[in-house]
Enzyme design. Sequence first.
Site, PDB file in Angstrom:
ATOM      1  N   LYS A 136      -3.008  10.443  17.917  1.00 51.12           N
ATOM      2  CA  LYS A 136      -2.961   9.723  16.642  1.00 51.12           C
ATOM      3  C   LYS A 136      -4.024  10.222  15.662  1.00 51.12           C
ATOM      4  CE  LYS A 136      -5.752   5.748  18.109  1.00 51.12           C
ATOM      5  NZ  LYS A 136      -6.882   5.963  17.210  1.00 51.12           N
ATOM      6  N   THR A 137      -5.207  10.586  16.167  1.00 50.40           N
ATOM      7  CA  THR A 137      -6.245  11.097  15.261  1.00 50.40           C
ATOM      8  C   THR A 137      -5.784  12.394  14.610  1.00 50.40           C
ATOM      9  OG1 THR A 137      -7.944  10.123  16.684  1.00 50.40           O
ATOM     10  CG2 THR A 137      -8.668  11.764  15.089  1.00 50.40           C
ATOM     11  N   ASP A 174      -6.364   2.951  10.901  1.00 50.97           N
ATOM     12  CA  ASP A 174      -6.266   3.270  12.325  1.00 50.97           C
ATOM     13  C   ASP A 174      -6.476   1.997  13.151  1.00 50.97           C
ATOM     14  OD1 ASP A 174      -6.058   4.706  14.653  1.00 50.97           O
ATOM     15  OD2 ASP A 174      -8.063   5.577  14.552  1.00 50.97           O
ATOM     16  N   GLU A 175      -5.975   1.996  14.383  1.00 55.29           N
ATOM     17  CA  GLU A 175      -6.138   0.862  15.312  1.00 55.29           C
ATOM     18  C   GLU A 175      -5.681  -0.443  14.652  1.00 55.29           C
ATOM     19  OE1 GLU A 175      -6.763   1.507  18.261  1.00 55.29           O
ATOM     20  OE2 GLU A 175      -8.145   3.189  18.463  1.00 55.29           O
ATOM     21  N   GLN A 235      -2.208  -1.859  23.317  1.00 54.28           N
ATOM     22  CA  GLN A 235      -3.662  -1.765  23.451  1.00 54.28           C
ATOM     23  C   GLN A 235      -4.384  -2.813  22.606  1.00 54.28           C
ATOM     24  OE1 GLN A 235      -5.316   2.405  23.908  1.00 54.28           O
ATOM     25  NE2 GLN A 235      -3.331   2.949  23.034  1.00 54.28           N
ATOM     26  N   ARG A 281      -7.036   5.316  30.460  1.00 56.90           N
ATOM     27  CA  ARG A 281      -8.233   6.115  30.160  1.00 56.90           C
ATOM     28  C   ARG A 281      -8.287   7.339  31.066  1.00 56.90           C
ATOM     29  NH1 ARG A 281      -8.127   5.117  25.767  1.00 56.90           N
ATOM     30  NH2 ARG A 281      -6.252   4.009  26.394  1.00 56.90           N
TER      31      ARG A 281
END
Length: 730
Positions: free
Chosen positions: A31-32, A218-219, A249, A610
Amino acid sequence: MDLSTLNLEQLEAVLHKDGPLLVFAGAGSGKTRVITYRVAHLIREHGVSPRHILAVTFTNKAADELKERLSHLLHGDEARGLWVGTFHAICARILRESGRALDIPPNFTVYDDGDQLDVVRRILIEMNIDEKQMNPRAIRNAISRAKEKLITPDEYRERASDYFERIVASVYPRYETYLRAANALDFDDLINQVIELLETKPHARERYQDQFRYILVDEYQDVNYAQYILTRLLAEKYRNLCVVGDDDQAIYSFRGAEVELILRFEQDFPDAKVVKLERNYRSTQVILDAAFKVVSENQMRAPKKLWTERTHGAPITISPARDEEEEARLVADYIIQQTRLGKRRFGDFAVLYRTNAQSRAFEERFMRERIPHRLVGALRFYDRREIKDVLAYLRLLANPDDSISLLRIINTPPRKIGQATLKQAQTHAAECGLSIYRALSDPSLLQTMPSAAQRALLYFVSTIEQLREYAESHSLSDTLRETLKQTGYLSWLEQKGDMESIDRAGNVRELVNIAQRFEEREAERADDADAPELSPLMRFLQYVSLVSDLDTLNEREDQVVLMTLHAAKGLEFPVVFLVGLEQGLLPHALSETPREIEEERRLCYVGMTRAQDELHLTYALSRGSYDGRRSAIPSPFLRALADEPTPTLYQLLYGASAPRKPEFSGLKRPFLHSPPPSAHAPFLPGQRVRHPELGVGIVVKTAGVNVTVMFPGGKGMRTFPILNCPLEEA
């Protein structure tokens, strides 16, 4: 700029130009990369001025990473003027630019959690309320939750329905008055005051809507209601809003985040384009399949499933342990084995857990085995007493009305300014409508004091004024050194001579180094991205107030990382140990409703995803409790994996003779099975109880004639007499 490196879904998100865009970005889906390329594409291919683009991240670290990646995609000063930062950092800048319209001077102080707690404690003292009876932290949290929902003190008072809420309703307006008198804002104010600015000042609304024609958040699954309203206000005119997130998430409801906000984006913007990033670049398919089995049991989620080209991988292990000590030993033994064989370095491993208390067994075992490790989420560098002292001096130089900072250091080092003198000064300040600092040099106060007290106060004020003048013409690091010299703080620590004071002096010197590095970074980034009227001192104080523990995490250090699941989001590690998978820990004992259980399941999913190469799940069959040792059973989340042929850590360490499959037969038993209540002990630790006003809580301890219960939702710890107790078994 080479777009051929993007997959089809990433490319679709990058090339979308105008109109609302929702990007569901699964864990490890790049996504970044999408956000970076989208910003670069708007600038390079569509000629959008960087000053018309706002990119909002949830950590300073993410903001820095975005800037770094953009510097590789764009040349020279192509990105000059771009606004990138957290909600709080962006709003702080807007208020320093335009806050005067709301009577907010640009030199306001940002109060962190500790400062806010100090204010609440002082108010409770003024109200003659013992903080043993009314938890200041619970009150502070309740005020924050109200602000996140844009509930004013008056509205809160009207809604207050029980004793706790009525106390909060009394503290809340006093808290606001205290902050305004100190020219201070808390984290929630940064958001709320910008909302007020945009809603009540048409000129400001027009200015920032015209400036931010393209907005990326973002997020987005982590936004709270206030951040949601702010985003809507800024995007209202041009509607070029791109939000990126993953509802699977969403784990921050305790901070006010509402997962429904990302799920309702399509209702808010019926014409929104929706893109799903489901290709994972982090984990093996083995890990992704297991994580999906867990999270797919949630009802409140958008349908999606991650996949990867890494189709092969090490099997997941599920390992029972006799107790938390054996659990820590199994993890430590595996780390030692892998590092000694040269297969892994210490920095490849992360131990993730639900509660901070679980780290104790691992810390002790790692120290015993000399395994280098770092505990993330322990006392932050900036939360250490000596660092907060020095920062309080700097804050006072920038904002003399900051009473919390003044009261912290006015007699540190000792200056013979006693509590009686201070109390007299505070009373005088309140009566005259002055800040405490202004009152200290008021002749009408000084003439009522003994000469020794007068000299002490005037010397303190003189020192601060000289340092304020010094700061106007000198660098940040020079100002910090001069402050340490003039106040005698560093020499005071060094003269004590004990090991603790020597360590504290070392931390203070490290703060000077941090200030120097900050100056160097600021010089490298010198552009128009910072408000021009902000002094280096103010920029540094703002940086420190908004920095998080994760922003300072050095992922290159060769140390095993220990951290909570909440702290781990956004990170990745070759090998992850997800420990303490027991009913009552994950899911947590205070999570009761279906909504709360779903968030706990998402938390488990975040921990599992993770892992890049190996994922090890562990649980203990018994665990230490408040009143001794109690039996524990595996988490119900493991049920989704019960049919998998999973080995154990013991098997990997000691060979195939160890049993392969853990026992799941007890999954339906209650976590803490206590004997029936007796006449002498009607309530036992771990037991769920119900209060007619406070709702369901968990018994913490029974001591003598009292029982102590923890209630969720910011209500805190309460103690009741066992005789005629209003509690009943839930």
